[in-house]
Write a protein that holds these residues in place. Structure first.
Motif, PDB file in Angstrom:
ATOM      1  N   LYS A 118     -18.757  13.965 -38.563  1.00 56.73           N
ATOM      2  CA  LYS A 118     -17.400  13.518 -38.880  1.00 56.73           C
ATOM      3  C   LYS A 118     -17.419  12.911 -40.276  1.00 56.73           C
ATOM      4  CE  LYS A 118     -13.472  11.888 -36.385  1.00 56.73           C
ATOM      5  NZ  LYS A 118     -12.863  10.674 -36.897  1.00 56.73           N
ATOM      6  N   ALA A 119     -16.332  13.115 -41.007  1.00 62.50           N
ATOM      7  CA  ALA A 119     -16.220  12.511 -42.344  1.00 62.50           C
ATOM      8  C   ALA A 119     -14.769  12.070 -42.487  1.00 62.50           C
ATOM      9  CB  ALA A 119     -16.595  13.516 -43.418  1.00 62.50           C
ATOM     10  N   GLY A 120     -14.516  10.848 -42.192  1.00 67.02           N
ATOM     11  CA  GLY A 120     -13.135  10.368 -42.168  1.00 67.02           C
ATOM     12  C   GLY A 120     -12.403  11.062 -41.033  1.00 67.02           C
TER      13      GLY A 120
ATOM     14  N   ASN B 232     -12.006  14.296 -41.057  1.00 67.45           N
ATOM     15  CA  ASN B 232     -12.432  15.692 -41.136  1.00 67.45           C
ATOM     16  C   ASN B 232     -13.719  15.912 -40.340  1.00 67.45           C
ATOM     17  OD1 ASN B 232     -10.318  15.933 -43.008  1.00 67.45           O
ATOM     18  ND2 ASN B 232     -11.688  15.399 -44.713  1.00 67.45           N
TER      19      ASN B 232
ATOM     20  N   ILE C  19     -17.334  18.340 -40.278  1.00 67.26           N
ATOM     21  CA  ILE C  19     -18.225  19.271 -40.982  1.00 67.26           C
ATOM     22  C   ILE C  19     -19.100  19.935 -39.930  1.00 67.26           C
ATOM     23  CG2 ILE C  19     -20.090  19.486 -42.653  1.00 67.26           C
ATOM     24  CD1 ILE C  19     -18.933  16.980 -44.012  1.00 67.26           C
TER      25      ILE C  19
ATOM     26  N   LYS D  16     -12.414  24.865 -44.837  1.00 68.75           N
ATOM     27  CA  LYS D  16     -12.765  24.963 -46.243  1.00 68.75           C
ATOM     28  C   LYS D  16     -14.244  25.324 -46.350  1.00 68.75           C
ATOM     29  CE  LYS D  16      -9.513  22.579 -48.919  1.00 68.75           C
ATOM     30  NZ  LYS D  16      -8.987  21.340 -49.374  1.00 68.75           N
TER      31      LYS D  16
ATOM     32  N   LEU E 102     -19.252  24.212 -42.959  1.00 65.25           N
ATOM     33  CA  LEU E 102     -17.812  24.412 -43.095  1.00 65.25           C
ATOM     34  C   LEU E 102     -17.122  23.073 -42.896  1.00 65.25           C
ATOM     35  CD1 LEU E 102     -17.153  27.664 -41.035  1.00 65.25           C
ATOM     36  CD2 LEU E 102     -17.017  27.398 -43.508  1.00 65.25           C
ATOM     37  N   LEU E 103     -16.049  22.891 -43.628  1.00 67.96           N
ATOM     38  CA  LEU E 103     -15.270  21.674 -43.469  1.00 67.96           C
ATOM     39  C   LEU E 103     -13.990  22.021 -42.712  1.00 67.96           C
ATOM     40  CD1 LEU E 103     -14.809  18.634 -44.349  1.00 67.96           C
ATOM     41  CD2 LEU E 103     -13.422  19.575 -46.204  1.00 67.96           C
TER      42      LEU E 103
ATOM     43  N   GLU F 124     -10.644  20.424 -42.365  1.00 69.10           N
ATOM     44  CA  GLU F 124      -9.946  19.327 -43.026  1.00 69.10           C
ATOM     45  C   GLU F 124      -8.616  19.082 -42.349  1.00 69.10           C
ATOM     46  OE1 GLU F 124      -8.444  19.979 -47.062  1.00 69.10           O
ATOM     47  OE2 GLU F 124      -9.601  18.207 -47.674  1.00 69.10           O
TER      48      GLU F 124
END
Lengths: 624, 743
Positions: free
Chosen positions: B621-623, B625, B627, B674, B737-738, B740
């Motif tokens: 997890k990134a915020g 989003n 990955i 993305k 892959l992201l 978003e």
């Protein structure tokens, strides 16, 4: 790992009655065992006559049971009988053979074995062993459980009134075990009978407590006998046990001249006491290979110090004796001591040969006792392996003994401390790392490195530091000496963590922690039956300083994690500083014994830890 | 010196075997002393060395010198015993002597213990004769300290782990051995035997590898054989040959001295017996093989191969094999004789193969029930089965050849020494050649095991002379090699985020496997009763009850077999879980919906299975989003270790093969994907290719990946090309892959 008195636990000192069995439910056992104390006038000794009868009932077709019974110099097998479905099997011929015990070079352990085939469902294999234990001291325990399920087990102790023995019930809780006592006036014996029903098969799980913690059994504490016009003293009290051990120790004939010369040589040029003590201790650690001979009395009596020195090998007893003798030669107040490692549930409150399996050296120095265990090859002075921490220790002290405990170390004895400075270069994190290991963390790495061929040790260490991930390139590795047990182990190196940075539309998503300790350490609650014991206390600290690329800002960081209880702690947090982001992780396992009741909470906490690990930080251009 | 010792040693041992126990002990001790004097009395210069070259200082251990010498004398002896007549008295004497510098604790552990069979006496008596069969072993060791002090080990410190009058086993812990010391030890073995067996080449076969685990500075090998013994040797892969000479008694002396024997490098995709020098040397007294060689004038390097082939041809004796039963089953598979005659060669062969498979793999013995799943991993004996097949095909008038081949993983065909150093298969000469290989339970009709593909074969075209003799016309050929598309794994994955916080991946995976890539998973995932059912169907086999209707060995045996089969069903989930763990290097969770879609047991068919599971640690997890470690969804491609990046050895691939993946990752509502452009990779050269790409289709991103190894063998010169592809593929593991969050 139990080193020294393994043979005692498995063969010599205990009549464990755990025979090698297939660990499945292909058959069940019902069993009758009797143990009768008798006086052998010819040899003027008390013996224990055993009749062990097991009936195996197969649950499948064509079940093969490998029947194995251990014996040794103190336990003889007098007769073996076998019938399958009321017939003696064709070609029935038990084989008697030397038995190789793990970590023991040679012992008097022997096995009598034969395969028994049960052809169909419901076939019955009836096996009887008649045995004699030649010295009641070696009759220490009887277990109810096996590697196969036990439908019923009856254990009888036929104790003449001239025999003083205490039968101590261990781990009976939760099992269907009944006891009855009958006095037979004709023979003047008491018959104690235990009957157990439906005892599940032993389940071996890694990192579980030793069998004496888990399975129902009876500790047999033989105290004394008065028969045949003689008094026999076994272990009525700890004094008795100590006196027996003391006799063995007195028989050691050290060549003091050789030892004195060696001690002088080892301490030549050293002036401080501590330096001398270390020189002696580390010499024994580094130069004496662990090779255990547990043949008869050699399983109990230490080898002479000069012999250990000559051979450059020995077991824990020999190494303890050599350490003591070298220290004494230099005028230090050193003593032998006995103890049981944490594999054993008992202590000296129940005097028995089952309570100890190890020997080390105790040094009284300026009012403090320092314990020296040379079998722990890479541990430093004043550091103690988990397996002996907190254990009761019996110290020889002339006619009297001293009873004390090995100190419990806190988690800070061990340390795995890493600091790194990293910067983003493309999709990689590049920088430098410093690492320090102490205590049992250091011991684990040094042990691993010294057990790998020299030409591959660099490769092995790089593989370890990179977490076996070829994306984590390690260069310019500098490591402190892997032969110096006295100092912390340290390393510094350059890193290139390829693909640690994912770039999407100018945003950087960064995984700062490639190691992620404990991320997969959830316990399978539906499968695991026993408590979980960690190998040693854990103390991991990691600090990473990430340089924020020019014109970038920290857009998102994971929420901090703070889990703290009496047994363990997980802390992860991020701290922003100008141009930098600091990642700090602390993992402590303070209590290595995790009971089943705590598995659920542990799994929940590990899940939180994994969740935090699996959150990346996000860097975005300042303009966004 | 050694020759004199041999004769003396043998005499002493001979005497001792008839003596009293105390006399035995004295004789043993005297002999031990004599041997020690001989070994250490006048060592060659190489056995005095203590220093190692500077460039070897980082080695765990360095063998400063090693020598192996063996002498053997055999002769006929008249015996008035069990079979009044002549038996063979053989005397063998060998000494292995080694001098090793110990440089680390690992080497110290390895060399600090000697274990040996000290004595084994199987001497028997009958009537007036004693048949001696005695083996005695003598050891010696000494430690040389860095300062030069030599300490001879007292071997009476040995421990006897077995101590019977006729059978003794010993262990010796070397005292006072430390890192930095040199250990000089020897093991000497004496055998005297009066028996007829044990005198053939197969009983006296030594394989001497000329590479080693440790660097060896000097290696000396010596053999001595008396006149009555025949000796044959093969020098493989450029091995230096022995120098031959004779002594005054006419004994054959063979000697080889080597210096700086290289260290064996365990690299990827090598074949030890094809790429490293070795010598196989055997000796025999009265082995029929020698008569065959002499009578037929076989000579040169392939004399043994010719002899073994000759012998193999002579085993085509119909009356010695119960092939009629199988022949009848094949015939009965056709409606009538006319149908059989009308059928094409390969269709008849196919029926035969299916029937053979049923006959071989679907009949169980009581001992098999203990571990019935182990039946899946059996393999048939090729030579014996080829004989039967040839008889049957001849009876059915099917034109065929018998092919002799050696596996790529063992000696080459030219270097055959023993009778089991080669395999056999059948080639049906129909409109298109078809192959019958008698191998594992999942091998198809017309499938050549990968280990034989591309190998030279000796082609024997059989002609029946009578029921105990076949003639053969011989040619050579090369077996075809399956191309990469014929050995293929194709995976379809449907992936979605799962779990309370979408940090897990739920994966539905369907796998299709063809060719050589099918075998391992077939055996691991198919249950034994599924295999049994498949083969029964193909081979027109009987139900379990019919199979054992008249079986008198064990009551209700059919029921027992069925019960044993049923028990394996409890392990089914674990089989799939283990397969996933092996593929993805971590434990899966919630493994469900696992089943076989196609067993792949029929000729030419594909093995197909499906499973669903969840996996952790592939989503970050990134915020707001997510990955996804998209590259890892293939299970990961080979990553080269440093030691494999540079090589000078040709590459023995397991097979030409290909892998293709279609991975569809659901895009959660409110998210956009993305990074798909980073998944586009293409590289190709003559050794193979790697290609990958991704597109968005509706609410999923579909990733396709293909990896091809074009050949089953590459020259070392092409390693850089192959390495380039391997590294391109392994780099793909890290693509992400992201997902978003929008809005």
């Amino acid at each position: 790992m139990i080193k020294c008195f393994t043979a005692l636990c498995l063969c010599l000192a205990t009549v464990y009655c755990v025979k090698a069995r297939p660990a499945d439910s292909s058959a069940t056992i019902s069993s009758k065992q009797s143990y009768q104390f008798v006086y052998n006038a010819k040899f003027n000794r008390v013996e224990v006559k055993e009749v062990l009868n097991d009936v195996y009932t197969s649950n499948n077709y064509a079940v093969k049971i490998p029947v194995v019974e251990g014996y040794n110099d103190q336990v003889t097998i007098d007769e073996v009988k076998c019938k399958v479905d009321n017939h003696t099997p064709d070609g029935f011929k038990p084989v008697y053979s030397y038995y190789s015990v793990d970590d023991v070079f040679y012992s008097d352990a022997r096995i009598c074995y034969f395969p028994m085939s049960l052809p169909k469902i419901g076939s019955k294999g009836n096996v009887t062993f008649n045995e004699t234990i030649l010295d009641p001291r070696y009759f220490t325990s009887v277990y109810f459980s096996e590697s196969l399920p036990v439908t019923s087990r009856e254990i009888s102790f036929i104790v003449p009134r001239w025999m003083k023995v205490e039968l101590k019930e261990m781990n009976f809780g939760g099992f269907n075990i009944k006891k009855s006592t009958v006095y037979n006036s004709k023979d003047d014996v008491d018959v104690f009978t235990y009957t157990a029903q439906n005892i599940p098969a032993n389940k071996r799980e890694e990192n579980s407590p030793g069998p004496s913690y888990l399975y129902p059994h009876i500790m047999v504490l033989c105290k004394s006998a008065n028969t045949g016009g003689h008094n026999f003293t076994y272990f009525a009290t700890l004094d008795d046990q100590y006196n027996w051990y003391k006799t063995l120790v007195k028989e050691i004939k050290n060549n003091d001249a050789i030892i004195a010369a060696k001690a002088k040589d080892l301490t030549a040029g050293l002036t401080s006491d501590m330096d001398k003590i270390k020189a002696i201790f580390y010499f024994v650690q580094d130069n004496i290979r662990y090779i255990a001979f547990e043949n008869g009395i050699a399983g109990f009596k230490p080898e002479s110090a000069d012999e250990v020195l000559r051979k450059k090998y020995g077991d824990c007893k020999g190494m303890a004796n050599l350490t003591r003798s070298l220290l004494k030669a230099q005028g230090y107040d050193a003593h032998l001591c006995w103890l049981g490692t944490d594999h054993i549930a008992y202590d000296y409150s129940t005097p028995s040969m089952a309570v100890d399996n190890h020997m080390i050296c105790a040094l009284n120095y300026k009012g403090k006792t320092i314990f020296l265990d040379a079998t722990e090859t890479y541990i430093g002075l004043n550091e103690y392996a988990e397996r002996i921490q907190g254990r009761q220790v019996l110290i020889e002290n002339g006619d009297k003994y001293l009873l004390t405990r090995i100190p419990m170390a806190s988690a800070t004895q061990n340390f795995d401390y890493e600091t790194s400075k990293l910067a983003v270069v493309g999709t990689a994190l590049v920088g430098s790392v410093s690492h320090v290991w102490k205590g049992e963390d250091k011991e684990e790495i040094l042990s691993g490195l010294n057990n790998i061929k020299k030409e591959r040790s660099d490769e092995a260490l790089i593989r370890y530091l990179s977490n076996s991930n070829n994306d984590n390139e390690i260069k310019d590795l500098n490591i402190s000496s892997i032969y110096n047990t006295d100092a912390d182990l340290s390393a510094s190196y350059k890193v290139n963590f390829k693909n640690a940075v994912s770039v999407f539309s100018k945003a950087y998503y960064i995984d700062l922690d490639p190691k992620k300790e404990f991320v997969n350490s959830a316990i399978k609650i539906d499968e695991r039956k026993h408590d979980y014991w960690f190998d040693y206390k854990t103390n991991i600290t990691k600090e990473t300083e990430l340089t924020i690329p020019a014109n970038y800002k920290v857009s998102a960081v994971p929420a901090p994690l703070n889990i703290s209880n009496a047994d363990y702690e997980f802390h992860i947090n991020y701290e922003s500083k100008p141009g930098k982001l600091i990642y700090k992780k602390i993992i402590l396992v303070k209590n290595t014994h995790m009971p089943v009741a705590k598995f659920d909470q542990w799994n929940k906490d590990v899940e939180q830890l994994a969740k935090t690990y699996n959150e990346n930080i996000t860097l975005k251009p300042i303009s966004e | 010196m050694r020759r004199l010792l041999l004769i003396t040693a043998c005499t002493l041992v001979y005497t001792a075997s008839f003596g009293q126990s105390e006399k035995d002990k004295r004789a043993y001790a005297e002999q031990a002393t004599k041997i020690q004097t001989d070994v250490w009395g006048s060592p060659s210069a190489e056995f005095k060395v203590t220093a190692i070259p500077a460039n070897l200082s980082k080695e765990s251990a360095v063998v400063l010198a090693r020598s192996f010498s063996l002498s053997r004398a055999s002769s006929g002896k008249l015996k008035f015993g069990r079979a009044i007549g002549i038996t063979t008295r053989t005397t063998k004497f060998s000494i292995f002597h080694e001098r090793v510098k110990i440089n680390d604790k690992t080497a110290l552990d390895e060399f600090s213990t000697l274990q040996y069979q000290k004595k084994l006496d199987k001497t028997t008596s009958q009537l007036f004769a004693k048949f001696v069969d005695v083996n005695n072993t003598f050891i010696g060791a000494k430690v040389i300290k860095p300062a030069g002090k030599e300490i001879i080990v007292n071997t009476s410190e040995e421990i006897l782990t077995k101590n019977e009058s006729k059978d003794q086993k010993g262990k010796l812990a070397i005292p006072d051995l430390q890192v930095g010391d040199v250990l000089d030890y020897y093991i000497c073995r004496q055998d005297i035997a009066d028996k007829d067996e044990g005198n053939l080449y197969k009983d006296n076969d030594n394989i001497l590898s000329l590479v080693d685990e440790y660097p060896v500075l000097y290696y000396s090998i010596d053999f001595q054989f008396n006149k009555k013994i025949k000796v044959r040797a093969i020098y493989a892969n450029g091995a230096k040959p022995f120098e031959e000479s004779h002594n005054a008694e006419g004994d054959l002396l063979l000697s080889l001295k080597l210096t700086n024997v290289p260290k064996y490098k365990g690299q990827l995709w090598t074949s030890g017996y094809r790429q490293y020098p070795y010598i196989e040397i055997g000796s025999a007294y009265d082995d029929p093989t020698d008569k065959i060689i002499e009578k037929n004038h076989f000579d040169g390097k392939t004399a043994m191969l010719q002899a073994r082939k000759y012998n193999f041809e002579k085993t085509f004796v119909e009356r010695a094999f119960p092939y009629f039963m199988l022949l009848d089953k094949v015939k009965n598979a056709f409606k009538d004789k006319k149908s059989l005659r009308a059928a094409s060669a390969d269709s008849v062969a196919k029926v035969f193969y299916a029937t053979w498979k049923y006959d071989t793999f679907c009949h169980y013995l009581p001992n098999d029930l203990q571990d019935l799943p182990a039946m899946k991993y059996r393999a048939a004996n090729s030579q014996g089965n080829v004989l039967n097949a040839c008889f049957i095909l001849t009876a059915l008038k099917i034109d065929h050849d018998v092919l002799l081949v050696a596996s790529r993983n063992t000696n080459s065909l030219d270097n055959v020494f023993n009778a089991d150093d080669f395999d056999a298969l059948i080639r049906i000469n129909g409109s298109v050649p078809a192959y019958l290989c008698f191998d594992d339970v999942v091998t198809h009709f017309n499938e050549i095991p990968a280990r034989f593909q591309g190998e030279k074969v000796i082609v024997l075209h059989p002609k029946r002379r009578n029921d105990h003799e076949y003639d053969f016309t011989e040619t050579e050929d090369v077996l075809p090699v399956a191309n990469a598309s014929q050995n293929n794994i194709n995976e379809q994955l449907n992936v979605s985020l799962a779990g309370a916080d979408l940090k897990k991946l739920k994966i539905e995976r369907t796998v299709k496997e063809k060719g050589s890539l099918r075998h391992d998973d077939q055996k691991d995932l198919l249950l034994a009763d599924e295999i049994d059912a498949g083969i029964v169907e193909m081979g027109n086999g009987e139900t379990m009850e019919k199979r054992y209707k008249y079986y008198t060995g064990v009551k209700k045996f059919a029921e027992q077999v069925t019960g044993a089969f049923a028990k394996e069903h409890n392990d089914k989930e674990k089989y799939y879980s283990d397969e996933i763990k092996a593929k993805f290097s971590q434990e899966p969770q919630k493994v469900t919906n696992f089943k076989i879609i196609n067993s792949g047991l029929n000729a030419g068919s594909t093995f197909e299975y499906t499973e669903s599971f969840e996996m952790d640690n592939l989503v970050k997890k990134a915020g707001n989003n997510y990955i996804i470690d998209a590259g890892k969804l293939t299970g990961g491609f080979l990553k080269l270790d440093e030691k494999d990046k540079v090589r000078d050895k040709d590459i023995y691939m397991p097979s030409a093969r290909s892998f293709s993946y279609t991975i569809s990752i659901a895009i959660p509502a409110g998210y956009a994907v993305k990074g798909i452009e980073e998944l586009t990779k293409n590289k190709a050269n003559k050794t193979g290719s790697f290609s990958a790409g991704a597109v968005v289709k509706g609410n999923a991103v579909v990733i396709t990946v293909t990896r091809v190894y074009s050949n089953n063998f590459e020259k070392a010169a092409d390693w850089p090309l192959l390495k380039d592809l391997i590294e391109t593929a392994s780099d793909f593991d890290s693509v992400k892959l992201l997902l978003e969050k929008q809005g």
